[in-house]
Structures are given as structure tokens and as C-alpha cells.
Motif scaffolding. Structure first.
Motif, short mmCIF file in Angstrom:
data_model
loop_
_atom_site.label_atom_id
_atom_site.label_comp_id
_atom_site.label_asym_id
_atom_site.label_seq_id
_atom_site.Cartn_x
_atom_site.Cartn_y
_atom_site.Cartn_z
N ALA A 189 0.83 -1.21 0.00
CA ALA A 189 0.00 0.00 0.00
C ALA A 189 0.86 1.25 0.00
O ALA A 189 0.57 2.24 -0.70
N ALA A 190 1.96 1.24 0.76
CA ALA A 190 2.84 2.40 0.79
C ALA A 190 3.49 2.62 -0.57
O ALA A 190 3.62 3.77 -1.03
N ALA A 191 3.91 1.54 -1.22
CA ALA A 191 4.51 1.67 -2.55
C ALA A 191 3.52 2.26 -3.53
O ALA A 191 3.88 3.07 -4.40
N ARG A 192 2.27 1.86 -3.41
CA ARG A 192 1.24 2.40 -4.31
C ARG A 192 1.05 3.89 -4.05
O ARG A 192 0.90 4.68 -4.98
N GLN A 193 1.06 4.29 -2.79
CA GLN A 193 0.92 5.71 -2.46
C GLN A 193 2.11 6.51 -2.99
O GLN A 193 1.94 7.61 -3.52
N LEU A 194 3.31 5.96 -2.85
CA LEU A 194 4.49 6.67 -3.33
C LEU A 194 4.53 6.74 -4.83
O LEU A 194 5.12 7.67 -5.40
N GLY A 195 3.92 5.78 -5.51
CA GLY A 195 3.96 5.77 -6.97
C GLY A 195 2.93 6.65 -7.61
O GLY A 195 3.03 6.97 -8.79
N GLU A 196 1.93 7.06 -6.85
CA GLU A 196 0.86 7.89 -7.41
C GLU A 196 1.25 9.36 -7.31
O GLU A 196 0.98 10.04 -6.33
N GLY A 197 1.93 9.84 -8.33
CA GLY A 197 2.32 11.24 -8.38
C GLY A 197 3.51 11.58 -7.51
O GLY A 197 3.87 12.75 -7.38
N GLY A 198 4.11 10.57 -6.89
CA GLY A 198 5.28 10.84 -6.04
C GLY A 198 4.94 11.58 -4.77
O GLY A 198 5.82 12.17 -4.15
N SER A 199 3.67 11.56 -4.35
CA SER A 199 3.28 12.29 -3.15
C SER A 199 3.97 11.69 -1.92
O SER A 199 3.89 10.49 -1.68
N GLY A 200 4.64 12.51 -1.16
CA GLY A 200 5.29 12.06 0.05
C GLY A 200 6.61 11.35 -0.18
O GLY A 200 7.19 10.82 0.76
N ARG A 201 7.11 11.31 -1.41
CA ARG A 201 8.35 10.60 -1.68
C ARG A 201 9.53 11.48 -1.25
O ARG A 201 9.82 12.50 -1.85
N THR A 202 10.18 11.06 -0.21
CA THR A 202 11.39 11.73 0.29
C THR A 202 12.44 10.66 0.52
O THR A 202 12.13 9.46 0.58
N PRO A 203 13.71 11.05 0.65
CA PRO A 203 14.72 10.03 0.95
C PRO A 203 14.42 9.25 2.22
O PRO A 203 14.66 8.04 2.29
N GLU A 204 13.87 9.93 3.23
CA GLU A 204 13.54 9.23 4.48
C GLU A 204 12.44 8.21 4.26
O GLU A 204 12.52 7.06 4.77
N THR A 205 11.40 8.58 3.51
CA THR A 205 10.31 7.64 3.26
C THR A 205 10.80 6.44 2.46
O THR A 205 10.47 5.29 2.78
N ALA A 206 11.58 6.71 1.42
CA ALA A 206 12.11 5.61 0.61
C ALA A 206 13.03 4.72 1.43
O ALA A 206 13.04 3.49 1.28
N LEU A 207 13.81 5.30 2.32
CA LEU A 207 14.73 4.53 3.14
C LEU A 207 13.96 3.60 4.08
O LEU A 207 14.30 2.41 4.24
N VAL A 208 12.93 4.12 4.74
CA VAL A 208 12.14 3.29 5.64
C VAL A 208 11.47 2.16 4.88
O VAL A 208 11.43 1.01 5.33
N HIS A 209 10.94 2.46 3.69
CA HIS A 209 10.29 1.43 2.89
C HIS A 209 11.29 0.33 2.50
O HIS A 209 10.99 -0.87 2.59
#
Length: 942
Positions: A487-507
């Protein structure tokens, strides 16, 4: 000189009597209810014209169920030998009770003058009218100069005591044979600033003729700093007045209660030893049929003390302080700037100082500007906040969350955001500050998990999905974690909303840690994805601000541990060992166990499992022991501990022939949650249990254990299960089933060992063919292992299979040579299991000739050889037996007798006993007495 503040006064007849203006001796003022004699003079009057109340000159009676605290009365008695004693604390701390108890039981340095103060004596003149009357009643004489000039009706002509009167009083005190003790109880009620100045003068000029004891909620306006520097001040503060657990138990016993020690500790911690709170709780417990339940309720809720705190503390404060206390009730720790952010007042620092000085259950943390509220008082204030200012609490939590976030305190920022109901912000802040890593690695992360797990499931965004995934992984719910990561990957892939290095690192971190816990994955694909995730994590850590990464050492440890876990699952033990070692950190370097203690505990255990599977039993023991010690040191609860350490110790014990120890550690390992939820550990537990069943001849139990294990999580685990099933079939003599269960040979017979045709699989097939009487086929299966780098168990197994083949082909010399090589390989780690599991043919090879120069020579570590070539456990051992005298000496050592005591009992010299002990150590292959005793019990010699 010393200053003491307490409110206690013994009866007047406790002090010597003297005549008052020539009258007869008197023992004190009339008691309550007693009529004064007819010729008695009219009662004295205060400056305001009101009669002086006799009750103010008598120490209060002890309360019901009073607990005498000798440590405090002794301290007060010692302090009262100096000029000034100050007893301060919040309402209900026990200041007056302590002073009164001391006044009644002593010892006192001189006659007691007790005065209980209230707001009526706030005026300067009224205060001194009572003080002078107290001296008159106790000493029975005062100089006329101190009485003051009176006008018509006996009233004084002036509204205050003139300075000359204090001079004459000081002169009188200097001439007394014993210094009187003046106890002013409730001195905080005196508002006149002149009183403090007069007391300072009196202390300075009365010399050793006065002992002043003050009880107060606040520090008096005296130069306490100077008194401290001159060693003239003794202080008893709130922390000193707090009840200890022993005193709490005594208080409850006086109320005829018999709580459990846990209840006593809970109440003491929750009230922080506050006397009034403990007494109110004791009364509530007496009125209930379940005192322990009342105590637990009290510990969670302050209802039993709410009225007291509201009346005696909150409502007694000025409006500005009451409002500040209500705003601060949402905090556990208060900073002046934070208080300013919550209230909007610029003077919060000054108001906080006033709260601290007034002992309003607000204390300052030593060496800082931070303050804290007493937890019970904070809960009462929170209830009042909701009652008096509804709707304000969420807004205060919202402001506090932003303040803590700006200050870099992620824990409190997330906590206050959650309390405000702003879960989207709380989750995003937890991800932004990389707080989720500590959720998986820190020993004390239960509170963080309880907080984050309250988040509703429908909060949108990648941050909330990652938080939910981390909480699921914390609960060993790998399937739930993977669902939330998707679900988080889907959220990050939809327009890149909330995509930060910290978010990507945690994922990426959660994905890597979760990967080895998923069932039925292709080994090659799993390894490739793990490598990619590890590289991605390294790149993302370079993009995250360096200070943030440095504050979270658990990130690098998680990365190494996750990759190592994948390598263990796919059977790449060498690489897994390297990465587990990195995850545990340097052996001689510093470790932040508060941040990574739980991860290091699990990684050390898994490292030990990896080493034990490779036959590195000594290193495995060291790391497993370190893992268990770390869990104890960091206080990990049983449901947060890893079973890997116990599993490693069980494998080590089985490898060395200590089956009872192996069974004990295996049982403890299986009680831990990770061995049930981790597919790899679950399979290893089943494999070891099956081997233990086989060691006892329980073939059906072994087969049932393997069948109940479930599907293998990887090709490597599937192969190990097949090898174990083949061994179980061989143990019951079914060579056909053993051949069928053994892993199939690869299509290309020349495939190198360690790729398609691993050593355990080749050995299983070879043993099955040997049992079927086909040594040539067995040797063909071993051919790919020639020259390969094998683990110690595989090397020993290969040598033993070749020795068995040599026995079957009639070449005993070759067989003995191969056996000797196997023993040499096993000796460094004292690895016995490959020999004890080899079968009856090995016993024939060992004992068929009885030649002491055979393959057993030099291998004392292996055990004791009996006449039939078997140990008491039914397995062959290869060393000299103990003589009768040596066994007697060993029995004495087992009874903890000294060498001299053994010598006396056996009629030997001490030197002879010591010689026998050295021989015993050599034969049993040990170096210490304790090890010899343990080994003797294992071999049933004792």
C-alpha cells in the motif's frame, strides 16, 4: 549553626517550671475543656484585640495509623542542635506530622515553644504577639521589655514590635541554660516581609540560645544561601519526606491491610512516596473488598486524591498559576519556552520558578531548566482541563507536537500529535525522523508500539502505511507488513506524493527485514532482491542528512541483519556469518544498547546459529551466551526475546553429546515467538528435535516431527529436511525409504559442490547406498566433494562415509586412517555427534582389535571407553577408563570437598589427591574441577 523547620511541641510540663512574677509553679496552660482558676489573669490578647488561642501552642496529635519513621526523627534531632532547621515540601508531605512526632518523642536540646500558624498571624504584630506569648508560657518568665506597653483595656499602643523588644528577647535567650526550640509550623502562611527580617536578626543575635525550626511549603525569605555557606542550616526536603516501600508497607499494615509486595511497590512508585496520597489510598482500600484492585485503580487514576489536590493545591494558587498549571497538565516535562508556546504568556519562566519555589508538585530537573509535574497531580489537572476548558486539550497537544518537532524530539512530537488525533502528522513525523527503525531494534520500544498501534487503519498516505507495516513486523506479522508495504509503494507511486529520501529509506529497510520471513520464495530471486535492497538502502542513507543518520545507528545494523537473514535462509552460511558479525558491531567497540540492544540480541543469536551449523561450536557458544546476557542486561521481556541463542546452544550441546542440555535449550528456544514465526528457525528447531528423537531410538517420533514441520521456506531448508528424513529411515533400517527420501542427484554428476549438489545431500545419498551394501555407488556420490571447502561437520561426515566404505571393502587399515583423520578434525570443537550417529559399524572398527595404538590414541576429549566399547549412554567412547580410586576422588569433588578433605576421607596424602585430579582432567578432556564433575555426571560416573 543549624536551622530546622518543623511544627512539633511537647506538653508544657515537659520543660522545667519557674515562677511567673512570684506566683506558684505551673505545669502549663489549662488543657482543652478545663476551666481556669478563679484568680487566673485574663487571657492575653493579640495586637488586633482578639484573644490568643491556646490550641496554637500545642503540637497536633498524631494521625490515625501513624507510622513512626525513625530515620527522619533522628535526622531532625541532629539538625535541631543547630540554629535553623527548615522542613519544606508540598501539601500533605508530612511536615507537621514529622515535627510533632519529634517534639513528643525527643530528644530536644531545650524547652519547646510550638506555634501553629495560619493566615490570622500574617500581620507582623499578630505574629510576634503569639511568639512572645509562646515564650512566656514555656519559660514562665519574660523581661518586662518584651511584653510591650499596653493602653486602656490591655491593648498595646503600637501596631508592631519595636526593634528594642527583639534586642531584649535575644539577650534573654542568651542567658538561658538550655536553648529553647521555637517551632513555627506553617510559616508559609505569614505574609509580612518584616517577620523574616526580624527572625534573621533574632538568629544572628541570640547566638546559641535559640533553635529555630520552620515547616513551610515554600522557602522563607531568609538568607538561606548564606546559612548554607556558614553551615548554619539543616534542610529536610520533599524527597526526604517521601515514603520508602518499607514505610508504605508499614502504613498499609497500620490500616490492617496486607497487600502484595507488587502492590506496595506500585503505590510507592505512583505516589512517589507522597504521604497524603498513600493515606487516602489506604482508606479507599479498607472500604473495598479487593484492596489490591483498588490499589491498581488508584495507580492508574487519581480519583482518591483529586479533592485533596484541588482544594489544598490548585485552588490555593493565584489565577495566573492555576491557568498555567492547567495548560501544562498535558506534559510530562516542561521547558519555559514550551510553556510559552502553549500559553502565549511571555512570563512563563518566572511563573514556573514560582511554582517550583512554592512546592506545588512541580520540581526542577537537576542542572536544567526543565521541570516536571507529579504524575498524580498532572492527571488531576488533566481532568480539570477537560472540565473547565473543554476542547483546549487537543489544541495544546497540537502546539506541543510542533514545538517538540522543531526541537528535534521525535518521540514526544509523535506522542503529542497522536494525543491531538493528528495521526497523519504523527506517522509522517515518525517516518521523517526515522523513528521506525528504533521500533524494531530498541529494547524499550513497547511504549512506542503501543502508541503507534492505536492509529486507525484508514489513515491515508504512505507514512501511515509504513507505520502500520512496522507495527505488524514488530508483532511478527510478516504478511501484514508486506500488505502495508504494498500500500505504501502504491501511495508513493501515485504522483510521487510524500516521496522523500527518508520515506524511501524506511520502505526499503522494512522490505529487506521482512523478506526472509515470507514463505515459499525462490532462493535465487530472494537473494537478488535482497542485494538490490541493500544497495538501495546504502544509496538512500547518503541522501538523508548526515546528522539524522548518525543519530540512528540502528539503520546500518538493520541493513546488515536483514541481508544476513536472507543469506541464512538460502544456506549461504559464510556470507551470513560476515553480515551478522557486522550487525552486532565490533566486539571491543561501544554499543548503544538503548537503540540497538534488541537487534544485537537477535543478531548475536542468529550468528551463533550460523556458526553452530558450520560446526564452529566454541564461537557459537560464546555468541549465544552473549546474546542471552544482552537480553538480561537490557531487560527484554520474554515475548520480545529471540530464541536463536537458545537454539544455537541446543545445536552445540547435541553436537558435543550433551542431549539433556540440548533438550533444555531447544524447549526454551521454541517458547520464543521468533522461532515460531521465522520459517528458517522453525525448520532448524524441527531438525534438531528429530535428531534428539533419533539419539534415543525414537524413529517414529522423529519422522512425525519432520512431517509436522510444514513446507520448507527455501530450497536449502527443503534439502536439509530431506537429509533428515533419509537419516530417520536409515535409523530404523529402511534403506529403500532412505534412498527415496535422500535429495536426488543433479543431472550433471560433475557439478561442483556447494552449487546444485551440496555436501549434505551427497552424504545422505552415500550413506543410504552404504546401508544398502553398495560402497562403490556411495563413493561416486562423494567424488564431487574431493578438494571442496567443506564445513567441519561435512568434512567429518565425508571421512566417516569413506571409512565405512573401506570397512565394507575389506581395507581396515584405510578405514582406521580415515577415522583418525575424522577424529583430528573433530577434536578442536569436541564434535561427537557425527560419530555417535554413524551407526554400529563404527563401534566394530574402534573396538574390534583392542589395539591401544589405534585411531583412538590421543583423543581423550571424546569420552570414556567401557569394556564393551560403549558408554553408559550407549554410544562408543575412545579413552582410558577412570580407575576405582580416581572415581572415588571424582565423587569427593562432586560433593564440593577440598583436596585435603578428600585426602582425609580416603586416607591419602593431599599431593596424591592432586595427582589423581590432574589425571582425571586429562582422561576426561577438561581443565577445571567443575567441568570434570559435569562430564562425570554426563557419563554416569557419579
Amino acid at each position: 549553626m543549624t536551622v530546622l523547620v518543623v511544627s512539633v511541641m511537647p506538653p508544657a510540663d515537659a520543660f522545667g517550671t519557674s515562677t511567673d512574677r512570684g506566683g506558684p509553679p505551673r505545669s502549663g496552660p489549662p488543657t482543652a475543656g478545663e476551666s481556669p482558676p478563679a484568680d487566673a489573669p485574663a487571657p492575653p490578647v493579640a495586637y488586633a484585640g482578639e484573644p490568643l488561642l491556646t490550641a496554637k501552642f500545642v503540637p497536633p496529635e498524631r494521625p490515625h495509623a501513624y507510622v513512626h519513621r525513625q530515620r527522619l526523627t533522628d535526622r531532625l534531632a541532629t539538625a535541631a542542635t543547630g540554629p535553623l532547621t527548615l522542613i519544606t515540601g508540598p501539601a500533605g508531605a508530612g511536615k507537621t506530622t514529622l515535627a510533632a512526632s519529634w517534639a513528643r518523642t525527643g530528644p530536644l536540646p531545650g524547652p519547646l515553644v510550638w506555634l501553629t500558624l495560619d493566615s490570622c498571624e500574617s500581620a507582623h504584630a499578630d505574629f510576634w504577639a503569639y511568639v512572645l506569648e509562646g515564650f512566656r508560657r514555656t519559660l514562665r518568665t519574660t523581661p518586662r521589655e518584651t511584653a510591650g506597653h499596653r493602653g486602656p483595656g490591655g491593648l498595646p499602643v503600637t501596631g508592631r514590635v519595636e526593634h528594642s523588644r527583639l534586642i531584649h528577647l535575644a539577650a534573654l535567650l542568651e542567658r538561658l541554660p538550655r536553648p529553647p526550640v521555637l517551632v513555627l509550623d506553617g510559616f508559609d502562611r505569614v505574609r509580612a516581609r518584616e517577620v523574616a527580617a526580624d527572625l534573621e536578626f533574632l538568629l544572628a543575635h541570640a547566638g546559641p540560645g535559640l533553635r529555630l525550626v520552620l515547616t513551610s511549603r515554600v522557602d522563607p525569605l531568609l538568607p538561606l544561601h548564606r546559612y548554607r555557606a556558614e553551615d548554619r542550616l539543616a534542610e529536610i526536603r520533599a524527597a526526604d519526606l517521601a515514603f520508602t516501600p518499607y514505610e508504605t508497607a508499614a502504613l498499609l499494615d497500620r490500616h490492617r491491610l496486607s497487600p502484595t509486595p507488587a502492590t506496595v511497590g506500585l503505590l510507592t512508585r505512583r505516589t512517589e512516596g507522597w504521604a497524603a496520597g498513600l493515606r487516602l489510598c489506604a482508606l479507599a482500600m479498607r472500604q473495598s473488598g479487593d484492596p489490591d484492585a483498588v490499589a491498581r485503580t488508584f495507580a492508574a487514576s487519581p480519583h482518591a486524591v483529586a479533592d485533596y489536590l484541588l482544594t489544598e493545591v490548585l485552588d490555593a494558587q493565584p489565577a495566573a498559576l492555576r491557568d498555567l498549571l492547567l495548560h501544562l497538565s498535558i506534559l510530562d516535562h516542561v521547558h519555559p519556552d514550551l510553556a510559552r508556546a502553549l500559553t502565549g504568556r511571555p512570563d512563563t519562566a518566572e511563573l514556573l520558578d514560582r511554582l517550583v519555589r512554592r512546592n506545588v508538585f512541580v520540581t526542577r530537573l537537576p542542572g536544567t531548566v526543565w521541570c516536571r509535574l507529579h504524575p498524580l497531580f498532572a492527571q488531576v489537572l488533566q481532568a480539570q482541563l477537560h472540565h473547565r476548558r473543554p476542547g483546549l486539550a487537543p489544541r495544546l497537544h497540537h502546539r506541543a507536537a510542533r514545538w517538540f518537532a522543531a526541537a528535534g524530539d521525535a518521540d514526544r512530537a509523535v506522542s503529542h500529535a497522536a494525543a491531538a488525533g493528528d495521526w497523519r502528522y504523527a506517522a509522517d513525523e515518525a517516518v521523517r525522523t526515522l523513528l521506525l527503525g528504533r521500533l524494531l531494534t530498541a529494547p524499550g520500544s513497547e511504549g512506542l508500539h503501543r502508541l503507534l498501534s492505536r492509529m486507525p487503519a484508514d489513515v491515508p498516505g504512505a507514512g501511515p502505511a509504513l507505520v502500520a507495516g512496522a507495527c505488524a513486523l514488530y508483532r511478527h506479522d510478516a504478511a501484514g507488513c508486506r500488505e502495508r508495504l504494498t500500500a505504501a509503494a502504491r501511495q508513493l507511486g501515485e504522483g510521487g506524493s510524500g516521496r522523500t529520501p527518508e520515506t524511501a529509506l524506511v520502505h526499503a529497510l522494512l522490505s529487506l527485514v521482512c523478506a526472509p520471513l515470507a514463505p515459499g520464495q525462490d532462493d535465487r530471486g530472494l537473494r537478488q532482491r535482497a542485494d538490490q535492497a541493500a544497495r538501495r538502502i546504502g544509496a538512500l542513507m547518503e541522501r538523508v542528512p548526515r546528522p539524522l543518520v548518525e543519530r540512528h545507528p540502528e539503520l546500518a545494523a538493520l541493513r546488515c541483519a536483514g541481508l544476513a537473514h536472507v543469506l541464512l535462509r538460502t544456506g549461504e552460511l559464510d556470507a551470513a556469518r560476515r553480515y551478522f558479525t557486522r550487525a552486532t558491531g565490533p566486539d571491543d567497540g561501544p554499543h548503544d544498547d538503548r537503540a540497538t540492544g534488541r537487534l544485537r540480541h537477535a543478531a548475536l543469536g542468529l550468528l551463533a546459529v550460523t556458526e553452530s551449523l558450520r560446526g564452529e561450536l566454541t564461537a557459537a557458544t560464546d555468541h549465544a551466551t552473549a546474546a542471552l546476557a544482552l537480553a538480561d542486561r537490557t531487560g527484554l521481556t520474554p515475548h520480545r526475546r529471540s530464541g536463536a541463542g537458545h537454539l544455537a546452544l541446543a545445536i552445540v550441546a547435541h553436537g558435543r553429546g550433551a542431549h539433556q542440555d540440548a533438550q533444555r535449550h531447544l524447549t526454551r528456544a521454541e517458547q520464543c515467538p521468533d522461532t515460531r514465526h521465522d520459517p528458517t528457525l522453525h525448520v532448524e528447531c524441527a531438525l534438531l528435535r528429530a535428531r534428539l528423537h533419533l539419539a534415543r531410538g525414537r524413529w517414529e517420533a522423529a519422522r512425525s516431527t519432520l512431517d509436522d514441520c510444514g513446507p520448507a521456506p527455501s530450497a536449502w531448508s527443503a534439502e536439509r529436511l530431506a537429509v533428515a528424513r533419509s537419516a530417520a529411515a536409515l535409523a530404523r533400517g529402511d534403506t529403500v525409504a532412505a534412498l527415496a527420501a535422500a535429495p536426488a542427484a543433479p543431472a550433471a554428476p560433475a557439478a561442483p559442490a556447494g552449487t546444485n549438489d551440496t555436501a549434505p545431500a551427497a552424504l545422505a545419498r552415500a550413506r543410504a547406498h552404504l546401508a544398502a551394501g553398495h560402497p562403490d555407488r556411495a563413493l561416486r556420490h562423494l567424488a564431487p566433494l574431493d578438494g571442496a571447502a567443506l564445513s567441519r561437520p561435512d568434512l567429518i561426515g565425508s571421512l566417516l562415509v569413506r571409512a565405512h566404505a573401506a570397512v565394507l571393502t575389506g581395507v581396515p587399515a584405510t578405514a582406521r586412517e580415515l577415522l583418525a583423520r575424522a577424529l583430528d578434525a573433530a577434536r578442536p570443537e569436541q564434535l561427537r555427534a557425527p560419530f555417535t550417529e554413524a551407526g554400529p559399524w563404527l563401534r566394530v572398527l574402534l573396538d574390534g582389535t583392542g589395539d591401544r595404538t589405534g585411531p583412538a590414541t590421543g583423543h581423550i576429549w571424546f569420552g570414556v571407553r567401557w569394556g564393551d566399547g560403549r558408554s553408559a549412554a550407549g554410544t562408543p567412547y575412545l579413552v582410558e577408563p577412570l580407575s576405582r580410586r580416581e572415581r572415588q576422588v571424582l565423587a569427593g569433588a562432586a560433593r564440593l570437598l577440598s583436596a585435603d578433605e578428600i585426602a582425609e576421607e580416603l586416607c591419602l596424602s593431599p599431593n596424591t589427591v592432586k595427582t589423581h585430579l590432574k589425571t582425571i582432567y586429562r582422561k576426561l578432556g577438561v581443565s577445571r574441577r567443575r567441568e570434570a564433575v559435569d562430564r562425570g555426571r554426563e557419563l554416569h560416573l557419579l
